[in-house]
Structure formats: structure tokens, C-alpha cells
Design a protein around this motif. Structure first.
Motif, mmCIF file in Angstrom:
data_model
loop_
_atom_site.group_PDB
_atom_site.id
_atom_site.type_symbol
_atom_site.label_atom_id
_atom_site.label_comp_id
_atom_site.label_asym_id
_atom_site.label_seq_id
_atom_site.Cartn_x
_atom_site.Cartn_y
_atom_site.Cartn_z
ATOM 1 N N HIS A 114 0.861 -1.187 0.000
ATOM 2 C CA HIS A 114 0.000 0.000 0.000
ATOM 3 C C HIS A 114 0.898 1.239 0.000
ATOM 4 O O HIS A 114 2.067 1.166 0.400
ATOM 5 N N ILE A 115 0.334 2.334 -0.433
ATOM 6 C CA ILE A 115 1.071 3.602 -0.512
ATOM 7 C C ILE A 115 0.337 4.628 0.328
ATOM 8 O O ILE A 115 -0.856 4.877 0.126
ATOM 9 N N GLY A 116 1.045 5.248 1.235
ATOM 10 C CA GLY A 116 0.403 6.202 2.125
ATOM 11 C C GLY A 116 -0.619 5.498 2.998
ATOM 12 O O GLY A 116 -0.444 4.347 3.430
ATOM 13 N N GLN A 117 -1.739 6.187 3.279
ATOM 14 C CA GLN A 117 -2.788 5.631 4.124
ATOM 15 C C GLN A 117 -3.808 4.832 3.332
ATOM 16 O O GLN A 117 -4.257 3.769 3.770
ATOM 17 N N THR A 118 -4.140 5.325 2.159
ATOM 18 C CA THR A 118 -5.241 4.692 1.408
ATOM 19 C C THR A 118 -4.845 4.339 -0.013
ATOM 20 O O THR A 118 -5.685 3.904 -0.800
ATOM 21 N N GLY A 119 -3.544 4.550 -0.370
ATOM 22 C CA GLY A 119 -3.106 4.241 -1.727
ATOM 23 C C GLY A 119 -2.966 2.744 -1.960
ATOM 24 O O GLY A 119 -2.935 1.937 -1.031
ATOM 25 N N THR A 120 -2.890 2.371 -3.213
ATOM 26 C CA THR A 120 -2.831 0.955 -3.564
ATOM 27 C C THR A 120 -1.856 0.742 -4.712
ATOM 28 O O THR A 120 -1.369 1.707 -5.325
ATOM 29 N N VAL A 121 -1.563 -0.554 -4.998
ATOM 30 C CA VAL A 121 -0.701 -0.945 -6.101
ATOM 31 C C VAL A 121 -1.478 -1.877 -7.020
ATOM 32 O O VAL A 121 -2.155 -2.802 -6.558
ATOM 33 N N ILE A 122 -1.394 -1.605 -8.314
ATOM 34 C CA ILE A 122 -2.056 -2.436 -9.315
ATOM 35 C C ILE A 122 -0.995 -2.886 -10.309
ATOM 36 O O ILE A 122 -0.152 -2.089 -10.732
ATOM 37 N N ILE A 123 -1.032 -4.182 -10.679
ATOM 38 C CA ILE A 123 -0.109 -4.703 -11.683
ATOM 39 C C ILE A 123 -0.935 -5.298 -12.808
ATOM 40 O O ILE A 123 -1.881 -6.058 -12.575
ATOM 41 N N SER A 124 -0.558 -4.898 -14.038
ATOM 42 C CA SER A 124 -1.249 -5.457 -15.194
ATOM 43 C C SER A 124 -0.214 -5.981 -16.177
ATOM 44 O O SER A 124 0.973 -5.629 -16.109
ATOM 45 N N GLU A 146 9.587 -6.235 -16.961
ATOM 46 C CA GLU A 146 9.386 -7.649 -17.285
ATOM 47 C C GLU A 146 8.028 -7.911 -17.913
ATOM 48 O O GLU A 146 7.378 -8.925 -17.651
ATOM 49 N N GLY A 147 7.572 -6.918 -18.733
ATOM 50 C CA GLY A 147 6.292 -7.099 -19.407
ATOM 51 C C GLY A 147 5.088 -6.734 -18.552
ATOM 52 O O GLY A 147 3.943 -6.958 -18.974
ATOM 53 N N TYR A 148 5.320 -6.179 -17.393
ATOM 54 C CA TYR A 148 4.234 -5.781 -16.497
ATOM 55 C C TYR A 148 4.218 -4.257 -16.338
ATOM 56 O O TYR A 148 5.270 -3.614 -16.313
ATOM 57 N N TYR A 149 3.007 -3.715 -16.207
ATOM 58 C CA TYR A 149 2.840 -2.315 -15.801
ATOM 59 C C TYR A 149 2.537 -2.309 -14.312
ATOM 60 O O TYR A 149 1.554 -2.914 -13.857
ATOM 61 N N ILE A 150 3.418 -1.663 -13.559
ATOM 62 C CA ILE A 150 3.202 -1.528 -12.113
ATOM 63 C C ILE A 150 2.623 -0.130 -11.893
ATOM 64 O O ILE A 150 3.231 0.871 -12.267
ATOM 65 N N ILE A 151 1.481 -0.084 -11.284
ATOM 66 C CA ILE A 151 0.767 1.200 -11.111
ATOM 67 C C ILE A 151 0.572 1.465 -9.627
ATOM 68 O O ILE A 151 -0.007 0.635 -8.902
ATOM 69 N N GLY A 152 1.073 2.620 -9.181
ATOM 70 C CA GLY A 152 0.820 3.080 -7.817
ATOM 71 C C GLY A 152 -0.198 4.208 -7.857
ATOM 72 O O GLY A 152 -0.075 5.125 -8.659
ATOM 73 N N ALA A 153 -1.223 4.123 -7.006
ATOM 74 C CA ALA A 153 -2.306 5.114 -7.035
ATOM 75 C C ALA A 153 -2.684 5.517 -5.611
ATOM 76 O O ALA A 153 -2.872 4.653 -4.749
ATOM 77 N N VAL A 154 -2.780 6.838 -5.402
ATOM 78 C CA VAL A 154 -3.203 7.377 -4.103
ATOM 79 C C VAL A 154 -4.344 8.345 -4.357
ATOM 80 O O VAL A 154 -4.233 9.219 -5.225
ATOM 81 N N PRO A 155 -5.469 8.210 -3.637
ATOM 82 C CA PRO A 155 -6.592 9.139 -3.831
ATOM 83 C C PRO A 155 -6.140 10.592 -3.624
ATOM 84 O O PRO A 155 -5.357 10.893 -2.718
ATOM 85 N N MET A 156 -6.636 11.488 -4.486
ATOM 86 C CA MET A 156 -6.265 12.902 -4.374
ATOM 87 C C MET A 156 -6.716 13.495 -3.042
ATOM 88 O O MET A 156 -6.107 14.450 -2.544
#
Length: 621
Positions: free
Chosen positions: A205-215, A271-281
Motif C-alpha cells: 500500500h502507498i500512504g494511508q489509502t493508496g494501492t498498487v495495481i499490476i497489469s 518484465e512485461g508488467y505495468y506496475i501502477i501506484g495510485a493514491v486518492p487525491m
């Protein structure tokens, strides 16, 4: 001027506008700065987390790849022992079997010269590994390096293309042959490590409410931190609201919606993956909002104090000084030319004070010179006016028939009253007293015109009333200043004592007759000269017997006032002349003037005081 703002009001309005603009600008600047700072800070946090995940995925990927490569080396060594090295077709066929069995995209053996000699892909045989930057590095395996693993990249033989041509490569040395290189397509590779990759991101997780998405490279979600697999199965990044043209921009944060909620998003590709970090504004800017509230409160206090300080400083240092200067100028304008401006708090005010004082001094000098000049001119005019009045001495030869005395005291150097007397012939005496509206030189000039005109008309032999008619019309034609004049004029027949007179709006004379006392000659007076066009004046007659007296006067006598504003009045004049009725006319006129002075005390004389006294002694005397 009424309705206009004062300097203080204008300054305070402008200062308030400036303070408001400054407050708005600084508040907006701090708000934008905090927004940028928070975005940058959370962007750093996001990419720091993504870097950690990237490292974990690379490590997992490399370990998995090297394990498979070592396994393939064992199989190739067994194959080398089973087949002669010159059986190229046999080797290639065996490699194709291993490729299919192990679900590889390719497997090749490269000699010491870095040339592919055996391969599951027949077209690769003879390919010089030194011809490509990505493949040239494998030559190190011929010189002591024990293993090489590369991230997912394009096929060096086929060049760049769609992601289906991307492979992950690794190699290990094979004694007596060169080295072994295997490749796994990105799809094959991801199928093998998806589970491990999903595990890597599962609890991030990132910060308090952020998340990580991998596609994967097509944007299909492989892992969604904080969600079970069923929640994101068969869901793509586009389904979440992140378009491909955004998540494919790596290394740069951007704002996009995830399930309709704005997020600050960072992306990395590994390695062929998109790693996405997202934190609510909302979280990203929570500190900004709290800081904005605190900053706004502080700025309100600071700018309010600044406004008060500047306003009071300006009022103290400038406005109050200007008020003092204006107060001095007002007194100067009102005629207090001895007033001095004494504001020397600053050089500018000192220069202004000195300039004003110097100007006033120059003005005083000029006014004094002009006043002296005017005084001299008025004195000259007074002498001219006095010289124009008839002299008693011209009638000395008639002293046995009548006693005549006249006085005129002007309120200014020259006045608007006048009197006149002259003999029309051996037995007719003309007596005149008049009062012109207004004071000063204009009234004196009009008086001279009127006096001359009446004398010329009467001396021409014209009847007295007709002379007044003609004078009225003639004076109206030349009366641009709109003045008027009251006139009493009489013609005394010295043989008979008959007195013919015309009264054009003047005060009634006092007559001392056989009754033994003075009384007002109350007859209806005509209108003032120049007062109306087409007037017809009426003459009247009365008889003076030997010993009778007549007093003519202007309203400066009856309207003289004391310090309390009380008028001398007709009754007081009537009472006084009766108290001195036996005295000569000269004494009576002098006494009236003395009585007026005693009554008026220190009050200023506002009007000319003119009197003519006549005592008829009779023709036979």
C-alpha cells in the motif's frame, strides 16, 4: 467639496483593494505551491514504492529464469553425450523437442566465436550474436562469466514488433561448446510468474489509502493490492477508468480516475508488467487543505494588522499633516494672512510649508501695495466727488432769503448718496437729495450721471414732473448694471414760498412750519427712478412761510444701527429735531450726526449718511 471622498477615505479604499489583491495572490500562491509540493511528495512516495516492487519482480523473474536455464543446461549436456556434435539436424530436432516440452520460445547453442551453431529455430543458425547490442553481451560467457539474465526485450533476430515478439533471455556456459541461451516469450514467462508477481503486490500500500495495481502488457490486471483475485479477475485498467495512453507513460505521475475517484498515479514497466501506484487525491491534498485553512487564518490576521499599521502610519505621517496644512490654508483664505504653515516633520512638508508661507508673504506684499494704490485712487475719487457737490458759498448772496446747509458722510471712500442745490433764476431755488442703490465707485458714477441729467432737464425749463419722466427713461437705457435711485427734488419760489416737489421713492422730508414743530411731509411717493419703464411722475406743492424749515435726508440716517442691530429710526429722528428746532440748520444737522454716533456706538457704518437743511426766511427779509 460635499460628496467627494477625503484623502483618508480614498487611501483606505485603495489600500483595502491592494491588501485584498495581495491576500488573494498569496493565498492562491501558497495553495498552488502546497498542491504542487504534495503532488511531488506523493509522486516520490509512489515511485519509491514502485521501484521496490520493480526490484522484487526483477529478482523473482531472474531467479525463475536462471533456474530454468540451469535445468536446460543439464538436458543439453545429456544431449551432447547422446549425439555426435556433427549431427546438426539431430541436435536441432532435439532442441525443438526440449523447447516444446519446457514451453520455451527458443533455445540455442552459441560457439566460442559467438555464432549460433544449434537452435530450435532453424533460421537462427549462423546468426552472429555480435551483430546486436542486446546479444553481444552474451560473449562474456565465453570468457569466464557464469550466467547472464536479461529483462524482457524484443527479439534481436526479428527486430522490434508487437509484444508477442518480446522474450526474456538468459544464458549459461557449456564446456567444450560455448554457451547455452534460452528465451521465453513474454506471455509464457508471465504465465509462469503471475502468481509470484501477484503475491509481491498483494500486501503493498502507498500512504494511508493508496494501492498498487499490476497489469500485463495488454492492461489486464494481474494483481490489485488489498483485493482478492475474484474482485479483479478479467478486469482491465481501462475498466477502472485508466486509459492506455496514460498508464503507458512511465516514470511520470498523472491524475486519473479509478472507479470514478481522482487518484495521483505513477507507472513503471518491468518484465512485461505495468506496475501502477495510485493514491486518492483526497489523501494527497489532505495536508494541503489543512495548511490552506491555517495559512488563510494567519494571512487574515497578518494582512489585517498590516492594513491597520499602514493606515495609521499614513494618517499620522501624511493625512494629519495635510489636515493641519489645509486648516492653515482655510484661515489664510478667510483673510487671516498672518497665519503660518508650520509642518516640518519631513523635508517634503517643510518645503511645502515654506512655499506656502513664501506665497502668502508675497501675496500680502502685493495686496498691501494694491490696497495702498486703491486707497490713493479712492481718496482721489472722494475728492472728485466732494468737489462735484455744490458749495454753500455759491449762494451767499441769498443768505438773507434762506439758510442752506448740507453734509454727506459716505460709508466708503466714495458713496452713492448725493445732494444738489442751485438757482434756476433770480427767484427759484432747486434742492435735490438722492440715494443710489449700491456702494462704491459704480454707485458714485451712476449718481453723477443722474445728478447731471436731472439738472440739465430742469434747467432747460422742463416741468419738474416731466423732467423725472425723461430722466427715468434715459437712465433705464444706460443702466446695464441694474441700479436704481431714490430722489426727492423741490423747486422753491423765493418770492412766494411755494415749494413744488417730486418724490421718487425717497424718505419723506421733515417740515417745521407754523405749528411750531417738525412733522413728516407724508405724501404718496412715486416709484424709484429706473425701476420701471413708462412711469409718469406727479409733482405736488406746499407753502413755506418765513421761518419754516425743511430737513432732507437719506435712509443712512434712519437705518443707522447700534451693536445690537436696533435702528435709529424715524421716531428718534423726529424727536431729536424737535428738541433742537430753534437752532440754525447747521447746528441741527451737526447735532443729528452726533446723536447717530452716540446711538451707534462702535457699530460700523453700513450706509451713506446725507442730509440737507433749508430755512426759508422770506423774500422781503
Amino acid at each position: 467639496m460635499k460628496g467627494r471622498k477625503t484623502i483618508r477615505q480614498s487611501f483606505e479604499v485603495r489600500l483595502a483593494i491592494i491588501i485584498a489583491i495581495a491576500f488573494t495572490a498569496t493565498t492562491l500562491f501558497v495553495f498552488l505551491l502546497n498542491t504542487s509540493t504534495n503532488n511531488r511528495n506523493y509522486s516520490d512516495i509512489i515511485f519509491s514504492t514502485l521501484t521496490d516492487i520493480e526490484k522484487d519482480i526483477e529478482d523473482t523473474s531472474d531467479i525463475n529464469m536462471l533456474e530454468r536455464t540451469r535445468k536446460m543446461r543439464v538436458k543439453v549436456l545429456l544431449l551432447r553425450n547422446a549425439l555426435p556434435l556433427n549431427d546438426v539436424e539431430g541436435f536441432n530436432s532435439a532442441l525443438r523437442d526440449i523447447e516444446e516440452e519446457e514451453e520455451l520460445s527458443e533455445i540455442s547453442i552459441v560457439n566460442k566465436k559467438n555464432i549460433i551453431i544449434y537452435s530450435s529455430k532453424e533460421e537462427y543458425i549462423g546468426f552472429d550474436m555480435n551483430a546486436n547490442e542486446d546479444t553481444r553481451v552474451y560473449d562474456a560467457l565465453n570468457h569466464g562469466l557464469t550466467e547472464i539474465v536479461q529483462p524482457v526485450r524484443a527479439n534481436a533476430f526479428k527486430g522490434d514488433g508487437d509484444h508477442a515478439l518480446y522474450n526474456k533471455y538468459s544464458g549459461v556456459p557449456i564446456e567444450g561448446m560455448g554457451y547455452l541461451q534460452i528465451g521465453i516469450s513474454s506471455d509464457q514467462f508471465q504465465e509462469q510468474i503471475d502468481e509470484k508477481v501477484s503475491y509481491i503486490a498483494a500486501n503493498r500500500h502507498i500512504g494511508q489509502t493508496g494501492t498498487v495495481i499490476i497489469s500485463n502488457i495488454d492492461g489486464e490486471i494481474v494483481s490489485f493490492a488489498g483485493m482478492d483475485e475474484n474482485s479483479y479477475k478479467n478486469i482491465s485498467l481501462a475498466d477502472l477508468g485508466i486509459p492506455s495512453d496514460q498508464y503507458r507513460i512511465t516514470g511520470e505521475a498523472f491524475v486519473s480516475n479509478i472507479n470514478g475517484v481522482p487518484h495521483l498515479i505513477g507507472t513503471k514497466f518491468v518484465e512485461g508488467y505495468y506496475i501502477i501506484g495510485a493514491v486518492p487525491m483526497k489523501e494527497v491534498q489532505s495536508n494541503r487543505d489543512h495548511a490552506a485553512i491555517l495559512n488563510t487564518i494567519m494571512e487574515v490576521i497578518i494582512f489585517a494588522l498590516l492594513f491597520i499599521f499602514i493606515r495609521d502610519m499614513i494618517n499620522t505621517k501624511i493625512v494629519s499633516k495635510i489636515h493641519n496644512i489645509n486648516g492653515s490654508l482655510k484661515r489664510i483664505i478667510e483673510g487671516e494672512l498672518d497665519t503660518r504653515v508650520n509642518e516640518y516633520s519631513t523635508r517634503e512638508f517643510a518645503e511645502l510649508s515654506n512655499d506656502i508661507n513664501s506665497t502668502v508673504d508675497s501675496l500680502k506684499d502685493y495686496m498691501n501695495r494694491e490696497q495702498e494704490k486703491i486707497k490713493q485712487e479712492l481718496e482721489f475719487a472722494k475728492n472728485i466727488q466732494a468737489s462735484a457737490l455744490p458749495k454753500i458759498s455759491t449762494l451767499e448772496q441769498y443768505a438773507q432769503i434762506f439758510e442752506l446747509y448740507a453734509t454727506m458722510d459716505t460709508a466708503r471712500e466714495v458713496g452713492g448718496d448725493f445732494y444738489d442745490f442751485y438757482m434756476l433764476d433770480e427767484s427759484h431755488l432747486a434742492v435735490l437729495i438722492a440715494d443710489v442703490s449700491g456702494k462704491g465707485v459704480p454707485a458714485a458714477m451712476f449718481m453723477m450721471t443722474c445728478k447731471t441729467m436731472l439738472k440739465n432737464l430742469v434747467e432747460s425749463g422742463m416741468a419738474l414732473n416731466e423732467a423725472f419722466d425723461k430722466a427715468n427713461e434715459a437712465l433705464r437705457d444706460s443702466n446695464d448694471a441694474g441700479m436704481f435711485v431714490t430722489v426727492w427734488m423741490g423747486i422753491l419760489d423765493l418770492r412766494t414760498g411755494e415749494l413744488e416737489y417730486v418724490n421718487a421713492g425717497h424718505n419723506p422730508p421733515l417740515i417745521y412750519d407754523e405749528s411750531g414743530s417738525f412733522a413728516y411731509l407724508r405724501t404718496k411717493a412715486g416709484f424709484v427712478l429706473t425701476g420701471m419703464e413708462g412711469l409718469k411722475y406727479e409733482s405736488r406743492k406746499t407753502i413755506l412761510r418765513p421761518g419754516d424749515k425743511m430737513l432732507l435726508y437719506t435712509d443712512g440716517v434712519t437705518e443707522a444701527n447700534d451693536p445690537d442691530g436696533n435702528l435709529f429710526g424715524e421716531d428718534r429722528l423726529h424727536a431729536y429735531v424737535n428738541s433742537v428746532k430753534e437752532k440754525p440748520m447747521q447746528d441741527i444737522l451737526s447735532g443729528i450726526r452726533s446723536d447717530i454716533d452716540a446711538f451707534a456706538k462702535e457699530a460700523e457704518q453700513f450706509d451713506d449718511i446725507t442730509m440737507v437743511g433749508l430755512c426759508y426766511r422770506g423774500w422781503n427779509s
